[in-house]
Design an enzyme around this catalytic site. Structure first.
Site, short mmCIF file in Angstrom:
data_model
loop_
_atom_site.label_atom_id
_atom_site.label_comp_id
_atom_site.label_asym_id
_atom_site.label_seq_id
_atom_site.Cartn_x
_atom_site.Cartn_y
_atom_site.Cartn_z
N ASN A 39 -1.68 19.21 7.24
CA ASN A 39 -2.43 20.35 6.57
C ASN A 39 -3.96 20.12 6.46
O ASN A 39 -4.22 18.84 6.47
CB ASN A 39 -1.73 20.95 5.31
CG ASN A 39 -0.59 22.07 5.64
OD1 ASN A 39 -0.88 22.91 5.99
ND2 ASN A 39 0.74 21.24 5.36
N HIS B 155 -10.13 -3.82 3.57
CA HIS B 155 -11.25 -4.88 3.42
C HIS B 155 -10.99 -5.91 2.72
O HIS B 155 -10.25 -5.73 1.50
CB HIS B 155 -12.61 -4.20 3.02
CG HIS B 155 -13.18 -3.08 4.09
ND1 HIS B 155 -14.01 -3.52 5.00
CD2 HIS B 155 -13.10 -1.82 3.70
CE1 HIS B 155 -14.37 -2.54 5.52
NE2 HIS B 155 -14.09 -1.56 5.07
#
Length: 204
Positions: free
Chosen positions: A98, A129
């Site tokens: 959605n 990261h």
């Protein structure tokens, strides 16, 4: 109201509520199917995207798939407006994404099973990261373990799923939950970080 105005408004309605596409009457499919065929043909021409039968992809969705970072979309899938998807990602059949969702497959990819429903503004990132202090975050090496989401899973609005997580079949992820660990089949989880609050098999 002119037919052109009506069609323009109806296209917006379908983009934000794509499940309506699958119940259109024949008189609407006359213009809606060629419109969708054009949207999907353009995507397949520009990106490394494979699209199954009878899908709906809002033209406002942004799909990016370089060679080696393919996007595979099964049959009867729907992708709403303002969705961002970056491969590698594989959607099974009857998957719904959605509006406002953001999915990035990193290097290892995201796999989403058949009949899974993803509510609005869900974030699924299959990378992370490093955080060592010898370099700024943006210069750190990026790792990617991948994310697997099972079949018939319901992911509530504004939930987040981090890299390395596997979500079992038939699980439910509550609205706003942040999933940092694997979720078992049938489990209902909520909170930040997400924890088990129930079992779907107990629901009637």
């Amino acid at each position: 109201m002119e037919a052109l105005d009506y069609q323009s408004q109806h296209k917006q309605r379908l983009s934000w509520m794509p499940w309506l596409y699958f119940s259109l009457k024949e008189k609407h499919l006359v213009w809606a199917k060629p419109w969708q065929d054009k949207v999907q043909a353009r995507l397949k021409q520009l990106e490394t995207i494979h699209i199954g039968e009878r899908c709906f992809i809002a033209p406002e969705a942004k799909l990016f798939a370089e060679p080696g970072r393919d996007i595979h979309i099964g049959n009867l899938c729907m992708i709403a407006a303002d969705v961002f998807i970056h491969g590698p990602i594989t959607l099974g059949d009857e998957v719904a994404i959605n509006h406002g969702c953001s999915l990035d497959g990193g290097r290892a990819g995201i796999i989403i099973g058949n009949k899974t429903r993803i509510a609005n503004n869900v974030t699924i990132y299959a990378f992370n990261h490093g955080m060592a202090m010898d370099a700024p975050i943006y210069q750190q090496a990026v790792s990617s373990k991948g994310i697997v989401i099972g079949e018939d899973v319901w992911i509530g609005a504004q939930a987040g799923i981090v890299d390395g997580v596997t979500i079992g079949h038939h699980a439910v992820i509550g609205m706003g939950a942040i999933v940092t660990k694997d979720v078992a089949d049938f489990a209902i989880v909520a909170g930040n970080p997400a924890r088990i609050i129930g079992d779907r098999r107990d629901k009637t």
